[in-house]
Design a protein around this motif. Structure first.
Motif, PDB file in Angstrom:
ATOM      1  N   ARG A 146       0.813  -1.228   0.000  1.00 46.32           N
ATOM      2  CA  ARG A 146       0.000   0.000   0.000  1.00 46.32           C
ATOM      3  C   ARG A 146       0.841   1.270   0.000  1.00 46.32           C
ATOM      4  NH1 ARG A 146      -2.647  -2.938   3.826  1.00 46.32           N
ATOM      5  NH2 ARG A 146      -1.746  -1.678   5.496  1.00 46.32           N
ATOM      6  N   GLU A 147       1.884   1.310   0.833  1.00 47.38           N
ATOM      7  CA  GLU A 147       2.614   2.554   1.048  1.00 47.38           C
ATOM      8  C   GLU A 147       3.780   2.774   0.094  1.00 47.38           C
ATOM      9  OE1 GLU A 147       3.681   2.770   5.187  1.00 47.38           O
ATOM     10  OE2 GLU A 147       1.576   2.716   5.838  1.00 47.38           O
ATOM     11  N   ILE A 148       4.345   1.707  -0.446  1.00 49.42           N
ATOM     12  CA  ILE A 148       5.544   1.855  -1.278  1.00 49.42           C
ATOM     13  C   ILE A 148       5.334   1.310  -2.691  1.00 49.42           C
ATOM     14  CG2 ILE A 148       7.977   1.170  -1.507  1.00 49.42           C
ATOM     15  CD1 ILE A 148       7.976   1.213   1.647  1.00 49.42           C
ATOM     16  N   ASP A 149       4.893   0.060  -2.783  1.00 45.66           N
ATOM     17  CA  ASP A 149       4.792  -0.614  -4.077  1.00 45.66           C
ATOM     18  C   ASP A 149       3.759   0.049  -4.999  1.00 45.66           C
ATOM     19  OD1 ASP A 149       5.929  -2.945  -5.497  1.00 45.66           O
ATOM     20  OD2 ASP A 149       3.868  -3.684  -5.491  1.00 45.66           O
ATOM     21  N   TYR A 150       2.526   0.192  -4.519  1.00 48.90           N
ATOM     22  CA  TYR A 150       1.491   0.805  -5.346  1.00 48.90           C
ATOM     23  C   TYR A 150       1.892   2.204  -5.826  1.00 48.90           C
ATOM     24  CZ  TYR A 150      -2.174  -2.765  -4.551  1.00 48.90           C
ATOM     25  OH  TYR A 150      -2.927  -3.911  -4.529  1.00 48.90           O
ATOM     26  N   PRO A 151       2.304   3.105  -4.931  1.00 50.77           N
ATOM     27  CA  PRO A 151       2.668   4.438  -5.418  1.00 50.77           C
ATOM     28  C   PRO A 151       3.822   4.435  -6.427  1.00 50.77           C
ATOM     29  CG  PRO A 151       2.363   4.492  -3.037  1.00 50.77           C
ATOM     30  CD  PRO A 151       2.323   3.044  -3.460  1.00 50.77           C
ATOM     31  N   ALA A 152       4.809   3.564  -6.219  1.00 49.84           N
ATOM     32  CA  ALA A 152       5.963   3.523  -7.126  1.00 49.84           C
ATOM     33  C   ALA A 152       5.551   3.130  -8.540  1.00 49.84           C
ATOM     34  CB  ALA A 152       7.025   2.560  -6.589  1.00 49.84           C
TER      35      ALA A 152
ATOM     36  N   SER B 270      -2.246  -3.834  -9.509  1.00 47.86           N
ATOM     37  CA  SER B 270      -2.778  -4.402  -8.284  1.00 47.86           C
ATOM     38  C   SER B 270      -2.020  -5.682  -7.928  1.00 47.86           C
ATOM     39  CB  SER B 270      -4.279  -4.699  -8.420  1.00 47.86           C
ATOM     40  OG  SER B 270      -4.517  -5.600  -9.481  1.00 47.86           O
TER      41      SER B 270
ATOM     42  N   ASN C 181      12.106   0.609  -6.700  1.00 47.32           N
ATOM     43  CA  ASN C 181      11.140  -0.239  -6.004  1.00 47.32           C
ATOM     44  C   ASN C 181      11.412  -1.717  -6.271  1.00 47.32           C
ATOM     45  OD1 ASN C 181       8.687  -0.664  -4.437  1.00 47.32           O
ATOM     46  ND2 ASN C 181       7.813  -1.314  -6.378  1.00 47.32           N
TER      47      ASN C 181
ATOM     48  N   ARG D 104       2.308   3.003  -9.783  1.00 50.47           N
ATOM     49  CA  ARG D 104       1.179   3.785 -10.302  1.00 50.47           C
ATOM     50  C   ARG D 104       1.559   5.188 -10.751  1.00 50.47           C
ATOM     51  NH1 ARG D 104      -3.408   1.775  -5.938  1.00 50.47           N
ATOM     52  NH2 ARG D 104      -3.746  -0.279  -6.887  1.00 50.47           N
ATOM     53  N   GLN D 105       2.725   5.676 -10.350  1.00 49.96           N
ATOM     54  CA  GLN D 105       3.147   6.998 -10.795  1.00 49.96           C
ATOM     55  C   GLN D 105       3.645   6.997 -12.236  1.00 49.96           C
ATOM     56  OE1 GLN D 105       6.669   8.019 -11.473  1.00 49.96           O
ATOM     57  NE2 GLN D 105       7.095   5.825 -11.301  1.00 49.96           N
ATOM     58  N   ASN D 106       3.954   5.818 -12.772  1.00 46.33           N
ATOM     59  CA  ASN D 106       4.482   5.741 -14.134  1.00 46.33           C
ATOM     60  C   ASN D 106       3.355   5.956 -15.146  1.00 46.33           C
ATOM     61  OD1 ASN D 106       5.156   4.134 -16.721  1.00 46.33           O
ATOM     62  ND2 ASN D 106       7.132   4.437 -15.730  1.00 46.33           N
TER      63      ASN D 106
END
Length: 114
Positions: A25-31, A42, A82, A33-35
């Protein structure tokens, strides 16, 4: 071009599911999803095998704008950082393993339309 899918399959080393979920939730998704080439990302874990047994316990679904942009995705410094962190902290065999495919399977997928 229509979205396409990257399937990532893996079995992490022994882990605390709550700690791993927090990392997702805190690291993987944001890393990921920003691309701008990643349309959706998911992470999933297999809750129960009904018939047979998979060769992995977790998988990620990454919808991308075009599979030809894969190199741009993996060379993104945030994505690459990541992946490096995940490999060090969570992968089955770690970053020094000779065959990184044993840590993470990567498959490009195309949908049957209709």
């Amino acid at each position: 071009m229509a979205k396409q899918l990257v399937l990532l399959t893996y079995t992490p080393r022994e882990l605390d599911e709550e700690e791993y979920a927090k990392f997702i939730r805190e690291i993987d998704y944001p890393a990921f999803r920003q691309n701008p080439h990643i349309i959706d990302y998911s992470c999933w874990r297999i809750a129960e095998s009904i018939q047979g047994r998979e060769q992995f316990t977790h998988f990620d679904l990454m919808a991308v704008d075009d599979l030809s942009n894969w190199q741009a995705i993996v060379s993104d410094p945030i994505v690459a950082g990541n992946v490096e962190r995940w490999t060090k902290d969570w992968s089955r065999h770690g970053p020094g393993h000779a065959d990184q495919a044993a840590n993470l399977g990567i498959s490009f997928c195309r949908r049957y339309w209709g």
